[in-house]
Design an enzyme around this catalytic site. Structure first.
Site, mmCIF file in Angstrom:
data_model
loop_
_atom_site.group_PDB
_atom_site.id
_atom_site.type_symbol
_atom_site.label_atom_id
_atom_site.label_comp_id
_atom_site.label_asym_id
_atom_site.label_seq_id
_atom_site.Cartn_x
_atom_site.Cartn_y
_atom_site.Cartn_z
ATOM 1 N N CYS A 1 -29.154 -24.621 29.625
ATOM 2 C CA CYS A 1 -29.728 -24.139 30.889
ATOM 3 C C CYS A 1 -29.869 -22.617 30.928
ATOM 4 O O CYS A 1 -29.077 -21.898 30.339
ATOM 5 C CB CYS A 1 -28.824 -24.521 32.050
ATOM 6 S SG CYS A 1 -28.447 -26.259 32.122
ATOM 7 N N ARG B 1 -33.790 -21.684 24.558
ATOM 8 C CA ARG B 1 -32.422 -22.198 24.658
ATOM 9 C C ARG B 1 -32.397 -23.723 24.753
ATOM 10 O O ARG B 1 -31.350 -24.325 24.569
ATOM 11 C CB ARG B 1 -31.735 -21.604 25.895
ATOM 12 C CG ARG B 1 -31.693 -20.087 25.872
ATOM 13 C CD ARG B 1 -31.128 -19.562 27.165
ATOM 14 N NE ARG B 1 -29.761 -20.001 27.369
ATOM 15 C CZ ARG B 1 -28.703 -19.361 26.908
ATOM 16 N NH1 ARG B 1 -28.855 -18.259 26.233
ATOM 17 N NH2 ARG B 1 -27.497 -19.820 27.118
ATOM 18 N N TRP C 1 -30.988 -28.226 31.266
ATOM 19 C CA TRP C 1 -30.741 -29.108 30.109
ATOM 20 C C TRP C 1 -29.765 -30.151 30.642
ATOM 21 O O TRP C 1 -28.620 -29.844 30.954
ATOM 22 C CB TRP C 1 -30.117 -28.275 28.993
ATOM 23 C CG TRP C 1 -30.022 -28.925 27.649
ATOM 24 C CD1 TRP C 1 -30.991 -28.967 26.689
ATOM 25 C CD2 TRP C 1 -28.872 -29.572 27.093
ATOM 26 N NE1 TRP C 1 -30.513 -29.615 25.579
ATOM 27 C CE2 TRP C 1 -29.232 -29.993 25.792
ATOM 28 C CE3 TRP C 1 -27.592 -29.841 27.552
ATOM 29 C CZ2 TRP C 1 -28.348 -30.670 24.949
ATOM 30 C CZ3 TRP C 1 -26.711 -30.517 26.724
ATOM 31 C CH2 TRP C 1 -27.093 -30.927 25.438
ATOM 32 N N ASN D 1 -25.558 -23.081 35.807
ATOM 33 C CA ASN D 1 -25.303 -23.476 34.418
ATOM 34 C C ASN D 1 -23.838 -23.862 34.335
ATOM 35 O O ASN D 1 -22.994 -23.223 34.959
ATOM 36 C CB ASN D 1 -25.521 -22.306 33.460
ATOM 37 C CG ASN D 1 -26.969 -21.894 33.377
ATOM 38 O OD1 ASN D 1 -27.849 -22.571 33.903
ATOM 39 N ND2 ASN D 1 -27.213 -20.775 32.702
ATOM 40 N N GLY D 2 -23.527 -24.866 33.518
ATOM 41 C CA GLY D 2 -22.136 -25.274 33.365
ATOM 42 C C GLY D 2 -21.894 -26.646 33.974
ATOM 43 O O GLY D 2 -22.852 -27.370 34.282
ATOM 44 N N GLU E 1 -26.032 -27.496 5.217
ATOM 45 C CA GLU E 1 -26.920 -26.704 6.061
ATOM 46 C C GLU E 1 -28.376 -27.134 5.870
ATOM 47 O O GLU E 1 -29.125 -27.238 6.839
ATOM 48 C CB GLU E 1 -26.720 -25.208 5.747
ATOM 49 C CG GLU E 1 -27.630 -24.247 6.457
ATOM 50 C CD GLU E 1 -27.530 -24.280 7.989
ATOM 51 O OE1 GLU E 1 -26.621 -24.910 8.535
ATOM 52 O OE2 GLU E 1 -28.412 -23.683 8.635
ATOM 53 N N LYS F 1 -30.706 -28.557 8.869
ATOM 54 C CA LYS F 1 -32.004 -27.970 9.257
ATOM 55 C C LYS F 1 -33.057 -29.070 9.382
ATOM 56 O O LYS F 1 -33.821 -29.103 10.329
ATOM 57 C CB LYS F 1 -32.495 -26.947 8.224
ATOM 58 C CG LYS F 1 -31.815 -25.617 8.181
ATOM 59 C CD LYS F 1 -32.045 -24.722 9.360
ATOM 60 C CE LYS F 1 -31.132 -25.000 10.494
ATOM 61 N NZ LYS F 1 -29.880 -24.425 10.628
ATOM 62 N N GLU G 1 -32.387 -31.333 12.443
ATOM 63 C CA GLU G 1 -32.596 -30.653 13.723
ATOM 64 C C GLU G 1 -34.060 -30.585 14.132
ATOM 65 O O GLU G 1 -34.394 -30.813 15.282
ATOM 66 C CB GLU G 1 -32.067 -29.205 13.648
ATOM 67 C CG GLU G 1 -30.575 -29.077 13.747
ATOM 68 C CD GLU G 1 -30.127 -27.627 13.637
ATOM 69 O OE1 GLU G 1 -29.261 -27.222 14.407
ATOM 70 O OE2 GLU G 1 -30.646 -26.885 12.774
ATOM 71 N N HIS H 1 -19.272 -42.282 -4.644
ATOM 72 C CA HIS H 1 -18.317 -43.004 -3.788
ATOM 73 C C HIS H 1 -19.000 -43.544 -2.536
ATOM 74 O O HIS H 1 -18.339 -43.746 -1.516
ATOM 75 C CB HIS H 1 -17.149 -42.098 -3.419
ATOM 76 C CG HIS H 1 -16.394 -41.612 -4.606
ATOM 77 N ND1 HIS H 1 -15.653 -42.455 -5.405
ATOM 78 C CD2 HIS H 1 -16.302 -40.382 -5.166
ATOM 79 C CE1 HIS H 1 -15.115 -41.752 -6.403
ATOM 80 N NE2 HIS H 1 -15.499 -40.490 -6.268
ATOM 81 N N LYS I 1 -29.948 -24.007 22.108
ATOM 82 C CA LYS I 1 -29.629 -22.871 21.237
ATOM 83 C C LYS I 1 -28.174 -22.465 21.391
ATOM 84 O O LYS I 1 -27.509 -22.113 20.431
ATOM 85 C CB LYS I 1 -30.541 -21.695 21.605
ATOM 86 C CG LYS I 1 -30.342 -20.463 20.772
ATOM 87 C CD LYS I 1 -30.834 -20.668 19.366
ATOM 88 C CE LYS I 1 -30.487 -19.528 18.438
ATOM 89 N NZ LYS I 1 -30.469 -19.974 17.031
HETATM 90 C C1 G6P Z 1 -26.034 -25.172 18.662
HETATM 91 C C2 G6P Z 1 -27.245 -24.643 17.919
HETATM 92 C C3 G6P Z 1 -26.915 -24.466 16.440
HETATM 93 C C4 G6P Z 1 -25.703 -23.561 16.283
HETATM 94 C C5 G6P Z 1 -24.510 -24.088 17.081
HETATM 95 C C6 G6P Z 1 -23.391 -23.072 17.125
HETATM 96 O O1 G6P Z 1 -25.777 -26.465 18.262
HETATM 97 O O2 G6P Z 1 -28.336 -25.523 18.062
HETATM 98 O O3 G6P Z 1 -28.017 -23.875 15.765
HETATM 99 O O4 G6P Z 1 -25.373 -23.456 14.931
HETATM 100 O O5 G6P Z 1 -24.884 -24.343 18.424
HETATM 101 O O6 G6P Z 1 -23.860 -21.945 17.824
HETATM 102 P P1 G6P Z 1 -23.219 -20.514 17.749
HETATM 103 O O7 G6P Z 1 -24.017 -19.691 18.705
HETATM 104 O O8 G6P Z 1 -21.792 -20.656 18.174
HETATM 105 O O9 G6P Z 1 -23.327 -20.043 16.343
#
Ligand code: G6P
Length: 608
Positions: A2, A27, A74, A100-101, A481, A485, A488, A504, A603
């Protein structure tokens, strides 16, 4: 997650609020709305979906308000519908709240208010907050907010407006970031600095349990328990250009291509080549503790957690200090054992991830020195740490983290150098690290120049619905990672695994429809990975290999090869991850996905 933007000034509020909302789009959100303090009363317009949908509704209507608040939601409590979108109103329709929250005791408060005859229209915790503030309102808006917050449990960043107070906005924060942007004769209230950057770089950051009362060109800050607080004004160094696309079709692509510069920014001024040493200003007051520490616990989530794993390999190998890498969300609830010499080190791009923040606080309570590695200057984790290092990657707007990851790894390499040289690392080893690190940006450029080749490989595999990513040693986190990616942004199922673990379990999945991405630059485990490639080949699997230029053995086995320049093994993740970012990006584009705002993702995750 949010986003909030509020405006109180002399200019028409609506365009400023809409522009602010657009800056917060990255975000992640599923509905948007505004509340305007019009001369005729309070106007609230909200809709589910993207901001352009809201704009379509607003089109053709004229508003003269010079104050108002707006929100991107959100969904947490209640589906992403028009009704559940913010702002939320009280029963009279005079008071509007954006939030927010999460209000944790909202069920209890809702029951209490219902008994008083309050009728609710939505499923949200925020509506409860609006009703509660209204319940306490007797002509003083700030007092009503304060009273309500004194019985609220949970997290909030809020902005509140009221029809009878057309020149006022009350904001507050607990666990969800809020800042005030200070302009000339105008104030902005926002959850993220990106929302105000077009207007001002002067900001104050609210801390937990603090409120701000904006009233006709004045600003008062206090705690929710009514103690006056004096806040210092910070100058934001990011410029507007850095939060715009600059000719790229997506923020993610721009950020991938920025990496030669951002990696350089992360090490600029921090390396001492002649002595083979590092200097990190943000740790200057922690040198004694760093000399005597017996264990580091990295706390992180998502991509930052992968960077932490790379840090673990580097620090254990070169500085010989035991390192643990913890999912912040797990760490905070399992009563961890912490000694006086333990350092809890949070890694977070945003510096606002709630689980990471809570884990850091937990470690602090148990006596650990709390350090941070953050990108966003002035973020909560940065401010609550006892010391730390900024990664200087500049604003990262794409939801899928790219440049922040390589900058985190760069900073972890510098920390390894710092810690290593306090211990057994020789000057020669230190100089090797410095030289190799300084050569990385140019090597990243060379990989980026292969973008078109990588796009062709992406086109070849874009129809596949499952991918396996395999790596060993320090490139195992890179495999994780790479898989993250792809998941996501393209919604393709992808798993990262340590290459040797494939037999395994995951080996059962391998057939001609299953591409397997091997991350295998030269180094300790490169020969062993060839064996894993043979196993995949024998089962008809397709192999994409990220290997060093001239690796003939891997080239012979692979269906597609992405050759990358050589570096020392412990820095290889800075190179191997680049083609994986591009591969994910192109597959997502070919599949028609919105890479900058992938579905359901946020984000910065400021809820548990
Ligand atoms: C969310 C984002 C990720 C990020 C993670 C941790 O899930 O979509 O891209 O890696 O949060 O975020 P931070 O700001 O703590 O690195």
């Amino acid at each position: 997650m949010c986003g909030i933007i509020g405006y109180l000034g002399q200019r028409p509020a609506l365009p400023i609020l809409i522009e602010g909302l657009k800056r917060l789009e990255y975000r992640g959100y599923d509905s948007a709305g505004v509340a305007l303090l019009e001369p005729s009363g309070l106007e609230v317009i909200k809709e589910k979906g993207k901001i352009f949908v809201l704009e379509r509704i607003l089109n053709g209507r004229s508003f003269s308000a010079t104050a108002g608040v707006a929100h991107t939601r959100w969904a947490t409590h209640g589906a992403p519908t028009q009704v559940n979108a913010h702002p939320h109103l009280d029963t009279t329709g005079d008071l509007a709240v954006v939030h927010n929250g999460i209000i944790e005791n909202y069920q209890f408060l809702r029951r209490y208010l219902s008994e008083q005859g309050v009728a609710f229209r939505t499923d949200t915790d925020t509506e409860v907050l609006a009703m509660l503030i209204s319940h306490y309102y007797d002509g003083d808006l700030e007092l009503a907010v304060r009273r309500a917050l004194s019985i609220v449990e949970g997290t909030y960043g809020i902005a509140v407006v009221h029809r009878k107070h057309p020149r006022e906005i009350v904001g507050a924060r607990n666990g969800s970031p809020m800042l005030v942007g200070i302009g000339e004769d105008e104030y902005f209230l926002a959850s993220d600095v990106a929302a105000v950057l077009a207007h001002t770089r002067q900001v104050i950051y609210l801390d937990d349990h603090e409120m701000v009362h904006l009233k006709d060109g004045t600003m008062h800050t206090k705690t929710v328990t009514d103690e006056k607080v004096t806040k210092s004004v910070h100058e934001v160094t990011w410029d507007l250009e850095s939060i715009e696309k600059g000719g790229f079709s997506h923020f993610m692509l721009k950020e991938i291509f920025e990496q030669p510069a951002t990696i350089r920014d992360s090490f600029r001024g921090r390396l001492l080549p002649d002595e083979g040493k590092a200097k990190l200003g943000g740790l200057i007051h922690n040198m004694e503790e760093l000399r005597h520490l017996d264990r580091i616990i990295f706390l992180a989530c998502g991509t930052s957690w992968h960077a932490a794993m790379i840090g673990e390999y580097m620090i254990e190998r070169l500085a010989r200090i035991p390192v643990e890498v913890e999912y912040a969300s797990e760490f905070r609830y399992r009563n961890p054992i912490i000694s006086d010499e333990t350092i809890a080190w949070a890694i977070s791009q945003s510096g606002e991830t709630l689980d990471t923040l809570a884990a850091l606080r937990e470690a602090k309570t148990k006596g650990a020195l709390a350090l941070g590695i953050c990108n966003v200057v002035g973020s909560t984790i940065a401010r609550e740490s006892d010391g730390g290092v900024y990664i200087h990657a500049g604003p990262e707007i794409g939801v899928a983290s790219t440049k922040a990851f390589t900058s985190q790894v760069t900073v972890l390499a510098i920390i390894t150098l710092l810690l290593g040289r306090m211990r057994n690392m020789s000057k020669d080893q230190g100089q090797e690290l410095v030289n190799e690190l300084q050569a990385i940006p140019e090597k990243v450029e060379r990989i980026l120049a292969m973008d078109e080749c990588i796009r062709k490989i992406a086109a070849f595999y874009a129809e596949s619905n499952n991918f396996l990513y395999l790596g060993r040693g320090i490139n195992y986190p890179v495999a994780l990672e790479g898989a993250l990616k792809l998941k996501e942004i393209s919604y393709v199922h992808a798993e990262g695994y340590p290459a040797a673990e494939m037999k395994h379990g995951p080996i059962a999945l391998i057939d001609e429809k299953m591409p397997v991405v091997f991350v295998s630059p030269r180094g300790g485990s490169n020969q062993k990975i060839l064996g894993n490639m043979e196993e995949v080949k024998a089962r008809g699997g397709r192999i994409i290999a990220v290997v060093n230029e001239g690796d003939k053995a891997a080239t012979d086995l692979a269906d597609h090869v992405i050759p990358i320049p050589e570096t020392v093994e412990y820095l290889s993740p800075l190179l191997t991850v680049i083609p994986l970012q591009l591969l994910a990006y192109h597959i997502a584009i070919i599949r028609g996905c919105n890479v900058d705002q992938p579905r359901n993702l946020a984000k910065s995750v400021t809820v548990e």
